[in-house]
Motif scaffolding. Structure first.
Motif, short mmCIF file in Angstrom:
data_model
loop_
_atom_site.label_atom_id
_atom_site.label_comp_id
_atom_site.label_asym_id
_atom_site.label_seq_id
_atom_site.Cartn_x
_atom_site.Cartn_y
_atom_site.Cartn_z
N VAL A 1 11.43 6.69 -5.41
CA VAL A 1 10.08 7.25 -5.48
C VAL A 1 9.49 7.08 -6.87
O VAL A 1 8.30 6.76 -7.03
N ASN A 2 10.30 7.26 -7.91
CA ASN A 2 9.77 7.12 -9.26
C ASN A 2 9.92 5.71 -9.83
O ASN A 2 9.66 5.47 -11.02
N GLY A 3 10.38 4.77 -8.97
CA GLY A 3 10.46 3.38 -9.39
C GLY A 3 11.79 2.94 -9.95
O GLY A 3 12.00 1.74 -10.18
N ILE A 4 12.73 3.87 -10.16
CA ILE A 4 14.02 3.54 -10.77
C ILE A 4 15.14 4.17 -9.95
O ILE A 4 15.13 5.37 -9.67
N PHE A 5 16.13 3.36 -9.58
CA PHE A 5 17.30 3.87 -8.88
C PHE A 5 18.23 4.61 -9.85
O PHE A 5 18.45 4.16 -10.98
N THR A 6 18.80 5.73 -9.39
CA THR A 6 19.89 6.37 -10.14
C THR A 6 21.17 5.59 -9.90
O THR A 6 21.26 4.76 -8.98
N GLU A 7 22.19 5.88 -10.68
CA GLU A 7 23.46 5.17 -10.53
C GLU A 7 24.08 5.40 -9.15
O GLU A 7 24.52 4.45 -8.49
N PRO A 8 24.16 6.65 -8.65
CA PRO A 8 24.70 6.83 -7.29
C PRO A 8 23.85 6.11 -6.23
O PRO A 8 24.40 5.55 -5.27
N GLN A 9 22.53 6.13 -6.40
CA GLN A 9 21.67 5.42 -5.45
C GLN A 9 21.93 3.92 -5.49
O GLN A 9 21.99 3.25 -4.44
N LYS A 10 22.10 3.39 -6.69
CA LYS A 10 22.41 1.95 -6.83
C LYS A 10 23.71 1.61 -6.11
O LYS A 10 23.82 0.56 -5.47
N ASP B 1 0.82 -1.21 0.00
CA ASP B 1 0.00 0.00 0.00
C ASP B 1 0.86 1.26 0.00
O ASP B 1 0.45 2.30 -0.54
N ILE B 2 2.02 1.21 0.61
CA ILE B 2 2.95 2.34 0.52
C ILE B 2 3.30 2.61 -0.94
O ILE B 2 3.29 3.77 -1.40
N ILE B 3 3.62 1.55 -1.68
CA ILE B 3 3.98 1.72 -3.08
C ILE B 3 2.82 2.31 -3.88
O ILE B 3 3.01 3.19 -4.73
N ARG B 4 1.60 1.86 -3.59
CA ARG B 4 0.43 2.42 -4.27
C ARG B 4 0.27 3.91 -3.95
O ARG B 4 -0.27 4.67 -4.77
N SER B 5 0.71 4.32 -2.77
CA SER B 5 0.51 5.70 -2.34
C SER B 5 1.57 6.65 -2.89
O SER B 5 1.42 7.88 -2.77
N LEU B 6 2.65 6.14 -3.48
CA LEU B 6 3.77 7.01 -3.86
C LEU B 6 3.36 8.11 -4.83
O LEU B 6 3.78 9.27 -4.66
N ILE C 1 7.76 -2.33 -7.54
CA ILE C 1 7.07 -1.04 -7.64
C ILE C 1 6.25 -0.98 -8.93
O ILE C 1 5.08 -0.57 -8.92
N ALA C 2 6.85 -1.43 -10.04
CA ALA C 2 6.14 -1.40 -11.31
C ALA C 2 4.90 -2.29 -11.28
O ALA C 2 3.82 -1.90 -11.74
N GLU C 3 5.04 -3.48 -10.70
CA GLU C 3 3.92 -4.43 -10.67
C GLU C 3 2.78 -3.93 -9.80
O GLU C 3 1.61 -3.97 -10.20
N VAL C 4 3.10 -3.45 -8.60
CA VAL C 4 2.05 -2.99 -7.69
C VAL C 4 1.32 -1.77 -8.25
O VAL C 4 0.09 -1.69 -8.21
N GLN C 5 2.09 -0.83 -8.80
CA GLN C 5 1.45 0.37 -9.33
C GLN C 5 0.67 0.10 -10.59
O GLN C 5 -0.38 0.73 -10.84
N ALA C 6 1.11 -0.89 -11.38
CA ALA C 6 0.37 -1.23 -12.59
C ALA C 6 -0.94 -1.93 -12.27
O ALA C 6 -1.94 -1.75 -12.97
#
Length: 516
Positions: A345-354, A260-265, A508-513
């Protein structure tokens, strides 16, 4: 004297304890009392089912009482705590009481479990008999029924009868009004111990009985009382099968909360206090599926993730941020999960975040691998995670010394970016067994029934000039719940909550889809 003068005089004479009733105009006529106490249907005749913990209580009582043969042990549930003048916070019993009574949820304020000593000749080998002293419901002809906003059935619902409480718990039960006489029985010949700091009224009663019997009182008795407190914490270090099943259930429903957190993003991104959107989404599931939150949710977006206990949750959630969510659902039995996931938050990690995320994930895996090795001590789990993080920080050129130097007791420079511990026991409290001695906790070998967390992190504050600019403001923690099985194997019971970079992005992609 006029009517107004009479009211003024009555108001002046009213005790401060009675002032809370000033707002109410409670009827007091005999006609009202007779009428409200009449014409009620019969109460249900069926007794409630026995609670799931009941079959395990005798073994727990044996563990609790074994070091204190011949002594009377007093374990209070605690009482309500006042919120906003004359409202109360939701009641949550003391964990030692919940463990030894099997009562969960909001049951049962102002209740006391007493473990009475049994003669040495008892054939069962038990050292104590458990008696639960509580306040059963009053009759519907009593003033309590309609007038008592804290205990009255009209206000808070029907409390159980003695027969119903005995059916639920499997324990011998008695009215709380008989507690003092029970404590005074053979006092002097029988020593009294109480879990301190739980219920001031019960503690005062115990001290009064002690004083009259010539036993140590107050501060003089505190070392003995704290020994009881310590022991009741230590017997929870190894969980029985009922406890393990409840912890697994807590993890399952916590996964629903993270969904539900993911749905709320998306909604969180558009809200001025998006962190509270996340907090609220999880909290709703906690109340729907369990007793509530196991602890205050941390919903920390962006640089807030670098404040370890960020529970204000009043900040925005921005595209491109990571949001660190540390949350757990406490199920009705009061056992709680404790899970942390750091989500893009947007479903994709940036390179530094990764880069940061993978380092923390590798530390998690190293800690779990160490836990699965023979003769592992609890403290070794932390050491395994630190070895990975120190090595990674050295590779990135951030450590001012080598990883080896930093890992020495004289160094520890890597702890600037990972200042907390990696593991703690988990159970009725999110930081369970906190009163246990070090030799039975940090220095202990892992044993079947132990349940704990693995939660390394890296925290690069936005104003930390010791790290490269691209890493500033990134905070990552990954936390899983782990149990040691009967055969000595170690299981990550939160395995179904995604943690790898690819799996988190897919989750994230699956839950939001799905939108469900």
């Amino acid at each position: 004297m006029s009517e107004n003068e009479t009211e003024t005089e009555q108001s002046t004479d009213q005790t401060m304890a009675d002032r809370g009733n000033t707002r109410s105009r409670r009827p007091t006529s005999e006609a009202f009392r007779a009428f409200i106490g009449s014409n009620w249907g019969p109460r249900p005749s069926d007794l409630p089912e026995q609670g799931g913990a009941a079959d395990y209580l005798a073994a727990r009582h044996q563990l609790a009482g074994a070091p204190f043969a011949g002594q009377r042990l007093v374990i209070p549930a605690g009482t309500y705590k006042v919120r906003s003048n004359d409202c109360d916070y939701r009641f949550r019993p003391h964990s030692a009481f919940a463990h030894l009574s099997g009562l969960g949820g909001e049951k049962e304020p102002d209740t006391v479990l007493v473990l009475d000593p049994i003669d040495e000749g008892d054939a069962s080998g038990a050292t104590h008999e458990a008696v639960l002293y509580f306040k059963p419901r009053a009759s519907r002809s009593s003033e309590e029924f309609y007038a008592d906003s804290r205990y009255g059935e009209f206000w808070v619902g029907a409390r159980p009868s003695i027969a119903e409480m005995e059916a639920m718990t499997g324990l011998k039960c008695a009215h709380i009004d008989t507690l003092r006489d029970a404590l005074a029985k053979d006092a002097g010949q029988v020593q009294l111990r109480i879990v301190p700091g739980v219920d001031g009224n019960v503690e005062a009663m115990v001290n009064e009985v002690r004083q009259q019997a010539g036993l140590p009182v107050g501060g003089d008795a505190l070392p003995d009382d704290e020994k009881l407190q310590e022991h009741l914490s230590e017997i929870r270090l190894k969980k029985d099968e009922y406890e393990l099943s409840e912890l697994r259930h807590a993890v399952e429903v916590t996964k629903q909360g993270f969904d539900d957190i993911i749905r709320s993003l998306p909604r969180a991104v558009g809200h001025r206090r998006g962190e509270r959107v996340i907090e609220g989404a999880f909290g709703a599931v906690a109340r729907e599926e369990g007793n509530g939150l196991g602890y205050e949710t941390i919903a920390a977006s962006g640089n807030h993730a670098n404040t370890l206990h960020w529970i204000d949750n009043d900040g925005p959630v921005r595209e491109g941020d990571l949001v660190l969510v540390d949350a757990g659902i406490e199920v009705d039995s009061l056992y709680t999960a404790d899970i942390t996931r750091t989500l893009p938050v947007n479903g994709i990690f940036t390179e530094p975040q990764k880069k940061v995320y993978q380092a923390v994930l590798d530390a998690c895996e190293a800690a779990l691998k160490r836990a699965r090795q023979p003769n592992t001590r609890f403290r070794d789990i932390h050491d395994a995670a630190m070895e990975v993080l120190a090595d990674r920080l050295e590779q990135w050129g951030i450590l001012p010394v080598s990883a080896k130097e930093s890992l020495s007791s004289e160094g520890q420079q890597h702890r600037r970016w990972m200042p907390h511990g990696t593991s703690h026991h988990l159970g009725l409290d999110v930081h369970d067994c906190a009163q246990a001695r070090r030799e039975l906790y940090q220095d202990a070998l892992l044993e079947p029934g132990m349940t704990f967390t693995i939660e390394p992190g890296l925290y690069f504050r936005a104003d930390d000039l010791a790290v490269p600019e691209e890493l500033r403001g990134i905070g990552v923690r990954i936390e899983d719940d782990v149990q040691v099985n009967a055969d000595g194997s170690v299981t990550r019971i939160s395995e179904d909550i995604p943690r790898t970079i690819d799996d988190v992005e897919a989750w994230i992609a699956e839950v939001q889809a799905s939108g469900k």
